[in-house]
Design an enzyme around this catalytic site. Structure first.
Site, PDB file in Angstrom:
ATOM      1  N   ARG A 155       0.907  -1.054   0.099  1.00 50.36           N
ATOM      2  CA  ARG A 155      -0.102  -0.011  -0.004  1.00 50.36           C
ATOM      3  C   ARG A 155       0.925   1.324  -0.016  1.00 50.36           C
ATOM      4  NH1 ARG A 155      -3.530  -0.726   5.279  1.00 50.36           N
ATOM      5  NH2 ARG A 155      -4.180   1.406   4.685  1.00 50.36           N
ATOM      6  N   SER A 176       0.111   4.022   1.581  1.00 47.31           N
ATOM      7  CA  SER A 176       0.109   5.115   2.858  1.00 47.31           C
ATOM      8  C   SER A 176       1.672   5.246   3.597  1.00 47.31           C
ATOM      9  CB  SER A 176      -0.806   4.319   3.912  1.00 47.31           C
ATOM     10  OG  SER A 176      -0.164   3.173   4.320  1.00 47.31           O
ATOM     11  N   LYS A 184      -3.325  -8.324  10.110  1.00 50.73           N
ATOM     12  CA  LYS A 184      -4.880  -8.155  10.504  1.00 50.73           C
ATOM     13  C   LYS A 184      -5.781  -7.688   9.303  1.00 50.73           C
ATOM     14  CE  LYS A 184      -4.334  -3.271  11.589  1.00 50.73           C
ATOM     15  NZ  LYS A 184      -5.219  -2.874  10.790  1.00 50.73           N
ATOM     16  N   ASP A 185      -4.920  -7.498   8.339  1.00 51.50           N
ATOM     17  CA  ASP A 185      -5.589  -6.878   7.152  1.00 51.50           C
ATOM     18  C   ASP A 185      -6.024  -8.172   6.251  1.00 51.50           C
ATOM     19  OD1 ASP A 185      -5.807  -4.188   7.873  1.00 51.50           O
ATOM     20  OD2 ASP A 185      -3.934  -3.786   7.033  1.00 51.50           O
ATOM     21  N   THR A 208     -13.099   6.286  15.939  1.00 53.33           N
ATOM     22  CA  THR A 208     -12.771   4.888  15.778  1.00 53.33           C
ATOM     23  C   THR A 208     -13.856   4.215  15.042  1.00 53.33           C
ATOM     24  OG1 THR A 208     -11.882   2.771  16.335  1.00 53.33           O
ATOM     25  CG2 THR A 208     -13.770   3.633  17.781  1.00 53.33           C
ATOM     26  N   ARG A 210     -14.534  -3.831  16.812  1.00 53.47           N
ATOM     27  CA  ARG A 210     -13.939  -4.397  18.175  1.00 53.47           C
ATOM     28  C   ARG A 210     -13.763  -3.440  19.111  1.00 53.47           C
ATOM     29  NH1 ARG A 210      -8.731  -3.757  19.678  1.00 53.47           N
ATOM     30  NH2 ARG A 210      -8.145  -2.735  17.482  1.00 53.47           N
ATOM     31  N   ARG A 211     -13.400  -2.181  18.928  1.00 53.12           N
ATOM     32  CA  ARG A 211     -13.027  -1.204  19.711  1.00 53.12           C
ATOM     33  C   ARG A 211     -14.472  -0.753  20.185  1.00 53.12           C
ATOM     34  NH1 ARG A 211      -8.305   1.363  16.078  1.00 53.12           N
ATOM     35  NH2 ARG A 211      -6.498   0.337  16.799  1.00 53.12           N
ATOM     36  N   ARG A 220     -12.208   6.935   9.493  1.00 53.34           N
ATOM     37  CA  ARG A 220     -11.496   5.937   8.606  1.00 53.34           C
ATOM     38  C   ARG A 220     -10.361   6.863   8.139  1.00 53.34           C
ATOM     39  NH1 ARG A 220     -12.935   2.892   5.141  1.00 53.34           N
ATOM     40  NH2 ARG A 220     -10.752   2.711   4.905  1.00 53.34           N
ATOM     41  N   GLY A 221      -9.444   6.020   7.561  1.00 49.51           N
ATOM     42  CA  GLY A 221      -8.319   6.775   6.939  1.00 49.51           C
ATOM     43  C   GLY A 221      -6.555   6.289   7.808  1.00 49.51           C
ATOM     44  N   ASN A 222      -5.829   6.567   6.858  1.00 49.54           N
ATOM     45  CA  ASN A 222      -4.599   6.023   7.572  1.00 49.54           C
ATOM     46  C   ASN A 222      -4.233   7.096   8.836  1.00 49.54           C
ATOM     47  OD1 ASN A 222      -3.110   8.619   6.949  1.00 49.54           O
ATOM     48  ND2 ASN A 222      -3.192   7.577   4.885  1.00 49.54           N
ATOM     49  N   ARG A 247      -6.133  10.539  10.246  1.00 53.53           N
ATOM     50  CA  ARG A 247      -6.750  10.514  11.541  1.00 53.53           C
ATOM     51  C   ARG A 247      -6.311  11.292  12.509  1.00 53.53           C
ATOM     52  NH1 ARG A 247      -8.470   4.094  12.689  1.00 53.53           N
ATOM     53  NH2 ARG A 247      -8.351   3.412  10.619  1.00 53.53           N
ATOM     54  N   CYS A 294     -11.307  -8.654   9.450  1.00 50.04           N
ATOM     55  CA  CYS A 294     -10.814  -7.520  10.322  1.00 50.04           C
ATOM     56  C   CYS A 294     -11.551  -6.727  11.143  1.00 50.04           C
ATOM     57  CB  CYS A 294      -9.487  -6.790   9.534  1.00 50.04           C
ATOM     58  SG  CYS A 294     -10.377  -5.800   8.030  1.00 50.04           S
TER      59      CYS A 294
END
Length: 388
Positions: free
Chosen positions: A16, A18, A87-88, A133, A137-138, A155-157, A161, A248
């Protein structure tokens, strides 16, 4: 020992685009430079669907949103090696045909961090504080432990954020410690949350190297970057997620750990999105068969779900509110109907109510992969029987 097999002169690494992903590639390049001096590397950055779409990932086939384009570049021959955050990488289905994981790098910190401009801790945040977030999960765990806080979609890298936080779109953020470390922004952390406070996602802190399965020389060249303990942890976690057919952004969390004595354990949980219902499991295995440990923990949660479903069927109204035991039962019933693939070997596991058993109480079962698959299928069928 470094293999004498010939090493490619140039390795093209796809990732990616990012800042965090590119920082991860630099780690791989640095470690590869030490392991294989003289090998040249070239970065092939791609923008994935998950990077371009800042809305709900479920609207763009959330599973694999951060890996699809990377995989495509690898399979098309545009690159030789892919770097992924584990995780992705979807665990509910096999890797793309023709590809394999060549190595799992040594694991980084699995914990989450609170980022608050004023330096407050999670327990110090006042009612109504907006936490940025989008992770189910969170959100679920915060709803259970800190119901007075408000989660807002973010959302976003990580850099994006942080910029949104600075612009006032939220009052605080939850981000992965490992991610902040990779982009050199540990300075913004106001509190590192324990795994008891915020259980991490499956595969947290692990980088995987993916190759085309026919590239034997390349696989041999990079496999030395792998970390044995991390490999066992990743194997257990991904099999656990595979059995539950999660991804994820499912309401699933957990992490495996190899202790100083070489013993592998897996702690995991599933919960309703509002956090009102949570099922926990914690089991230990012997030194081998990490995949079957993951299966065992998943089956333990399915059996708990079956037990709750029996109680709920007698006590809940037909139209149960979101987040109720009935909602959890539906999710577990769906997971239970999907069986895992054969797991080679077998594992020893103890009941989830005994987190640290003495050595003599750990049972070890040795069987062929066929018997292991039969055991898995039988257990999952039993776990889902009443709910189905």
């Amino acid at each position: 020992m470094v293999s004498t097999m010939s090493v490619p002169e140039l390795i093209r690494i796809v990732s990616r685009d990012s800042p965090m992903a590119l920082a991860q590639v630099e780690r791989v390049r640095a470690e590869l430079g030490v392991l294989r001096p003289g090998v040249r590397t070239e970065v092939v950055p791609v923008k994935t669907t998950g990077d371009k779409w800042l809305g709900d990932l479920s609207q763009v086939e959330g599973k694999g949103a951060f890996t699809k384009e990377v995989d495509a570049a690898l399979l098309a021959g545009e690159a030789d090696l892919a770097v992924h955050c584990v995780k992705d990488v979807p665990a509910d289905r096999p890797l793309p045909a023709g590809t394999v994981f060549a190595a799992f790098l040594k694991r980084d910190d699995v914990r989450d961090a609170l980022v608050h401009p004023g330096g407050l801790t999670l327990d110090e945040l006042p009612a109504g504080t907006r936490i940025g977030t989008s992770a189910v999960r969170r959100v679920a765990q915060l709803a259970a432990s800190h119901p007075h806080l408000q989660c807002v979609p973010f959302r976003g890298n990580a850099n994006r954020r942080l910029a949104k936080l600075a612009a006032g779109e939220a009052d605080a953020l939850l981000l992965a410690v490992s991610g902040l470390e990779r982009i050199g922004r540990e300075d913004v952390i106001s509190e590192v949350l324990s795994t008891e406070t915020m259980m991490p996602p499956i595969g947290a802190g692990i980088l995987a190297l993916q190759c085309r399965e026919g590239d034997a020389e390349l696989i041999d060249a990079v496999s030395g970057l792998g970390h044995p303990d991390t490999h066992r942890e990743a194997t257990a976690e991904r099999m656990f997620l595979h059995v539950l057919q999660g991804h994820c952004n499912s309401p699933i969390a957990g992490y495996a750990r190899v202790d100083r004595g070489g013993e592998l354990s897996l702690r995991a949980c599933v919960f309703t999105p509002d956090g009102k219902t949570r099922l926990n499991a914690h089991e230990w295995a012997g030194r081998l068969d990490a995949a079957t440990l993951g299966t065992s923990v998943a089956v333990s949660l399915l059996r708990q779900g079956r037990g709750r479903s029996s109680t709920a069927s007698r006590t809940e109204p037909a139209q149960a509110p979101p987040g109720s035991v009935c909602s959890l039962r539906k999710a577990l019933t769906w997971w239970a109907r999907l069986l895992c693939t054969p797991a080679a070997g077998a594992a020893g596991a103890v009941d989830s109510s005994t987190p640290t058993p003495p050595a003599h109480s750990r049972r070890s079962v040795h069987s062929s992969s066929t018997r292991s698959c039969t055991w898995t299928s039988t257990c999952v069928r039993e776990a889902s029987g009443a709910a189905a």
